[in-house]
Design a protein around this motif. Structure first.
Motif: not given
Length: 323
Positions: A46-61
């Motif tokens: 779950l933490i790993a999935r959350a981290m990928t979603a967190s990183h993707s925030l940067e690519t979709s600003e």
């Protein structure tokens, strides 16, 4: 975890999608297994999935709809991870979940909510401090990291005294931790840098206050003295990202400048301050003036950089408001 340092920016989105798929598969596998470590495996996935979603925030600003979608995915995954960790007494996992949530919220500019999760993590550390009698340093390293994040958040909000206090607390805790603990030495070096930066910002803030007092003094300055005081003040304000002085004094210095290059530099600072204040339409106007100034100065490279900034600001506006 290696995305920031290893993946070229052009390939980030592809790797983030791959990482998210891997995290989803790991989560499905963890839920099916009968191992004693099942809960821990689910929490890590779950933490790993959350981290990928967190990183993707940067690519979709530039696309607020995608950002909201990724933010919801990230916070949902982390909440599941935090609840599971709490229900199964996985103390380290609970605190890591709070830190990840705070990081995601900070990326999406929700500083108050981020502060709440950091506070939750700190209270949890105090509550379970003595749960591992065999380890006198139990949770101290994580608590230091929480204080560091709190300091960075407060520094970003301009609350320098509170930031300094949080960084000092983090340093004190790290000095208590066994020096052999992984990452402690590196964290201490980083905290020293943050403390130095915070102290430098406080010194600059004092200098800004002094210059503002000089400029508002009843005794008038000569034109060269006033120009130099304004230059010094705006240089310090820019280093501190101090929005209010930049917005107040930029209009005063511009008519006094004969150099197109210097006008462009002041306009860039002014535009950045407007972006921080979320006054995007005004920021576009200042960026266009900056573009003209760089053109007049013959600075093609800076002109290109300014065009890129204008595109980013326009992309952040609602579609019906874009010029």
């Amino acid at each position: 975890r290696a995305l920031d340092s290893l993946v070229p920016p052009s390939q980030r989105e592809r790797f983030i999608v791959q990482a998210r798929d891997m995290a989803d598969r790991s989560l499905m596998n963890a839920k099916k297994c009968s191992s004693m470590d099942k809960n821990s495996m689910i929490q890590q996935a779950l933490i790993a999935r959350a981290m990928t979603a967190s990183h993707s925030l940067e690519t979709s600003e530039s696309d607020s709809k995608i950002s909201r979608s990724d933010l919801l995915a990230a916070t949902k995954s982390i909440r599941e991870a935090i609840d599971l960790a709490k229900n199964t007494n996985q103390h380290l996992a609970f605190i890591e979940g709070c830190m990840t949530m705070a990081d995601v919220l900070l990326r999406s500019k929700q500083s108050e909510e981020a502060e709440r999760y950091l506070g939750k993590g700190l209270r949890y550390c105090d509550l379970h401090r003595n749960n591992n009698p065999g380890d006198p340093y139990f949770l101290l390293h994580l608590k230091a990291r929480l204080f560091r994040m709190q300091g960075e958040l407060r520094r970003g909000e301009g609350e320098l005294q509170l930031a300094l206090s949080a960084f000092s607390e983090a340093k004190h805790l790290l000095l208590e931790v066994d020096g052999d603990d992984e990452g402690v030495e590196e964290d201490l070096k980083e905290i020293e840098k943050l403390l130095e930066d915070c102290e430098a910002r406080m010194d600059r803030r004092e200098s800004i206050d002094n210059l503002e007092a000089v400029l508002s003094n009843d005794q008038p300055l000569s034109p060269p003295q006033r120009l130099q005081a304004l230059r010094n003040l705006l240089d310090l304000a820019n280093l501190n990202a101090a929005t209010a002085p930049i917005l107040h004094y930029s209009p005063q210095i511009l008519p006094l400048l004969s150099s197109a290059r210097e006008r462009a530099r002041i306009l860039r600072c002014w535009g950045c301050a407007l972006v921080r204040e979320k006054k995007l339409m005004e920021a576009v106007g200042k960026a266009r003036l900056e573009l003209s100034a760089w053109h007049a100065a013959g600075e093609g490279k800076e002109e290109a950089k300014c065009l890129g900034a204008i595109c980013k600001i326009i992309a952040a506006l609602p579609v019906d408001k874009r010029p």
